[in-house]
Scaffold this active site. Structure first.
Site, PDB file in Angstrom:
ATOM      1  N   HIS A   1     147.616  32.375  66.469  1.00  0.00           N
ATOM      2  CA  HIS A   1     148.774  33.260  67.041  1.00  0.00           C
ATOM      3  C   HIS A   1     147.904  34.745  66.463  1.00  0.00           C
ATOM      4  CE1 HIS A   1     149.721  33.367  62.800  1.00  0.00           C
ATOM      5  NE2 HIS A   1     150.303  32.042  62.995  1.00  0.00           N
TER       6      HIS A   1
ATOM      7  N   GLY B   1     146.227  35.642  54.708  1.00  0.00           N
ATOM      8  CA  GLY B   1     147.143  36.490  54.963  1.00  0.00           C
ATOM      9  C   GLY B   1     148.238  36.643  54.122  1.00  0.00           C
TER      10      GLY B   1
ATOM     11  N   HIS C   1     146.651  34.953  63.096  1.00  0.00           N
ATOM     12  CA  HIS C   1     145.193  34.438  62.598  1.00  0.00           C
ATOM     13  C   HIS C   1     144.292  35.388  63.228  1.00  0.00           C
ATOM     14  CE1 HIS C   1     147.389  30.411  63.118  1.00  0.00           C
ATOM     15  NE2 HIS C   1     146.694  30.504  61.683  1.00  0.00           N
TER      16      HIS C   1
ATOM     17  N   LYS D   1     151.295  36.371  54.357  1.00  0.00           N
ATOM     18  CA  LYS D   1     152.354  35.620  54.669  1.00  0.00           C
ATOM     19  C   LYS D   1     152.650  34.712  53.923  1.00  0.00           C
ATOM     20  CE  LYS D   1     154.295  32.469  57.401  1.00  0.00           C
ATOM     21  NZ  LYS D   1     154.017  31.239  57.783  1.00  0.00           N
ATOM     22  N   ASP D   2     151.487  33.861  53.508  1.00  0.00           N
ATOM     23  CA  ASP D   2     151.349  32.753  52.394  1.00  0.00           C
ATOM     24  C   ASP D   2     151.342  33.495  51.082  1.00  0.00           C
ATOM     25  OD1 ASP D   2     151.545  30.362  54.087  1.00  0.00           O
ATOM     26  OD2 ASP D   2     150.330  31.980  55.431  1.00  0.00           O
TER      27      ASP D   2
ATOM     28  N   GLN E   1     146.923  18.897  51.907  1.00  0.00           N
ATOM     29  CA  GLN E   1     147.937  19.707  51.574  1.00  0.00           C
ATOM     30  C   GLN E   1     149.414  19.531  52.050  1.00  0.00           C
ATOM     31  OE1 GLN E   1     145.695  23.096  53.178  1.00  0.00           O
ATOM     32  NE2 GLN E   1     147.682  23.898  54.133  1.00  0.00           N
TER      33      GLN E   1
ATOM     34  N   MET F   1     144.418  26.475  60.004  1.00  0.00           N
ATOM     35  CA  MET F   1     144.602  25.152  60.444  1.00  0.00           C
ATOM     36  C   MET F   1     144.849  25.315  61.915  1.00  0.00           C
ATOM     37  SD  MET F   1     146.879  23.133  57.527  1.00  0.00           S
ATOM     38  CE  MET F   1     148.415  23.701  57.723  1.00  0.00           C
ATOM     39  N   GLY F   2     144.587  26.352  62.740  1.00  0.00           N
ATOM     40  CA  GLY F   2     144.500  26.169  64.140  1.00  0.00           C
ATOM     41  C   GLY F   2     145.783  26.789  64.937  1.00  0.00           C
TER      42      GLY F   2
ATOM     43  N   ARG G   1     153.993  26.882  63.110  1.00  0.00           N
ATOM     44  CA  ARG G   1     155.439  26.141  62.950  1.00  0.00           C
ATOM     45  C   ARG G   1     156.623  26.744  63.684  1.00  0.00           C
ATOM     46  NH1 ARG G   1     153.177  24.880  57.563  1.00  0.00           N
ATOM     47  NH2 ARG G   1     152.617  22.783  57.400  1.00  0.00           N
TER      48      ARG G   1
HETATM   49  P1  AMP Z   1     147.413  28.459  58.713  1.00  0.00           P
HETATM   50  O1  AMP Z   1     146.579  28.232  59.838  1.00  0.00           O
HETATM   51  O2  AMP Z   1     148.893  28.673  59.032  1.00  0.00           O
HETATM   52  O3  AMP Z   1     146.967  27.809  57.557  1.00  0.00           O
HETATM   53  O4  AMP Z   1     147.106  29.972  58.275  1.00  0.00           O
HETATM   54  C1  AMP Z   1     145.608  30.672  58.230  1.00  0.00           C
HETATM   55  C2  AMP Z   1     145.622  31.892  57.614  1.00  0.00           C
HETATM   56  O5  AMP Z   1     146.394  32.789  58.409  1.00  0.00           O
HETATM   57  C3  AMP Z   1     146.152  31.900  56.253  1.00  0.00           C
HETATM   58  O6  AMP Z   1     145.623  32.756  55.637  1.00  0.00           O
HETATM   59  C4  AMP Z   1     147.754  32.501  56.548  1.00  0.00           C
HETATM   60  O7  AMP Z   1     148.248  33.085  55.454  1.00  0.00           O
HETATM   61  C5  AMP Z   1     147.295  33.622  57.906  1.00  0.00           C
HETATM   62  N1  AMP Z   1     148.449  33.730  58.682  1.00  0.00           N
HETATM   63  C6  AMP Z   1     149.308  32.927  58.957  1.00  0.00           C
HETATM   64  N2  AMP Z   1     150.419  33.532  59.697  1.00  0.00           N
HETATM   65  C7  AMP Z   1     150.107  34.685  59.429  1.00  0.00           C
HETATM   66  C8  AMP Z   1     150.735  36.059  59.936  1.00  0.00           C
HETATM   67  N3  AMP Z   1     151.800  36.252  60.596  1.00  0.00           N
HETATM   68  N4  AMP Z   1     150.311  37.416  59.706  1.00  0.00           N
HETATM   69  C9  AMP Z   1     148.796  37.310  58.939  1.00  0.00           C
HETATM   70  N5  AMP Z   1     148.326  36.346  58.497  1.00  0.00           N
HETATM   71  C10 AMP Z   1     148.927  35.097  58.813  1.00  0.00           C
END
Ligand code: AMP
Length: 284
Positions: free
Chosen positions: A34, A147, A37, A149-150, A61, A30-31, A187
């Site tokens: 960090h 990741g 990603h 993390k989720d 979502q 979702m951009g 976040r």
């Molecule tokens: P998001 O942009 O938050 O939807 O995350 C996109 C992808 O990055 C998802 O597969 C997350 O699980 C992964 N992700 C987010 N934060 C982390 C992190 N700190 N370490 C590793 N992967 C991450």
């Protein structure tokens, strides 16, 4: 790196690539990138011919009172970061390019979606599964990288792919953390200085719990009670959404840890709701 907004265009392009035997990895995001990603993108870069990163803040979502409108965005910065790690295509569609106004089809993994985050975000994983399957159909990857993390999301996507015979290999990668242990998250930008300091104690608490288990404490109720107390003392501005110890595959609560289990937490802190998790292992 090429930026593509049109789903039809990336679909045609990746279908042709797959026909010419190129491997294609997808990193859905979702951009507001960090290092978490970027670690997924780097892994994809090392393991496939073509790397596609999708950047789409998926409205379905988010719940009605959640942070869709204020979700952090910085397209120019994201573009630069993705380019630097060698991404081939940044797929950044508009909402109207992805969802028809009368979109009517949803993907659900109800059993796994009822636990953990699903309790306070009842429609979240339906939105996640639907967009992820749509992205798979649009981007035609043979590998998709997520990741840990989720953690719940990763477990649910793996199940969806297995149950629906989706020809994509799902790869889970470890959580990338700030130097003080806080899991990187878009976040985290919501936190003020005081909250940011307290937020580091989320992971510190998880590590403590891991130690308790290593030292022989295997009763989940006891561990959760101790951790609740520890969080209340060390994250005074926070409010615990949940602390749970669950089976790593079916996400059901575990009462007595016998081998491995996943400790997962969600904490409201200021304007953010932060999640994290850790593997618990009984010393044999
Ligand atoms: P998001 O942009 O938050 O939807 O995350 C996109 C992808 O990055 C998802 O597969 C997350 O699980 C992964 N992700 C987010 N934060 C982390 C992190 N700190 N370490 C590793 N992967 C991450």
């Amino acid at each position: 790196m090429e930026i593509i907004k049109d789903p039809k265009k990336i679909q045609e392009l990746t279908l042709n690539l797959r026909c010419s035997e190129k491997s294609v990895s997808l990193v859905p995001t979702m951009g507001y990138f960090h290092k978490g990603h970027l670690s997924l993108m780097r892994w994809a870069r090392e393991h496939s011919d073509i790397v596609v990163v999708s950047l789409f803040v998926n409205p379905t979502q988010f719940g009605p009172n959640e942070d869709l409108d204020r979700y952090p965005r910085d397209f120019e910065r994201d573009k630069k970061m993705a380019e630097e790690v060698g991404v081939d295509y940044l797929f950044a569609p508009e909402v109207d390019d992805i969802y028809y106004p009368d979109h009517a089809t949803w993907v659900n993994v109800p059993k796994l979606s009822q636990y953990l985050c699903g309790k306070s975000r009842p429609t979240h994983f339906q939105g996640v599964c639907t967009i992820v399957l749509k992205l798979f159909n649009v981007v035609n990857p043979n590998i998709a990288v997520f990741g840990e993390k989720d953690f719940q999301q990763l477990v649910i996507i793996k199940k969806m792919v297995r149950d629906l015979n989706v020809p994509v290999k799902i790869v889970g990668r470890p959580t990338v953390r700030e130097p003080d242990g806080l899991a990187m998250s878009s976040r985290n930008a919501y936190l003020n200085e005081k909250e940011r300091k307290e937020a580091a104690n989320i992971y510190k608490g998880l590590v403590k719990a891991r130690e308790w288990v290593k030292n022989g404490q295997t009763n989940s109720e006891t561990i959760i009670a101790k951790l609740t107390e520890w969080f209340m003392e060390h994250i005074p501005s926070g409010e615990i959404d949940y602390i749970e110890i669950v089976d790593q595959e079916n996400l059901t609560p575990i009462e007595e840890i016998e081998d491995k289990a996943r400790l997962a937490v969600a904490i409201f802190l200021g304007k953010a709701r932060l999640i994290d998790n850790i593997l618990l292992e009984v010393k044999k």
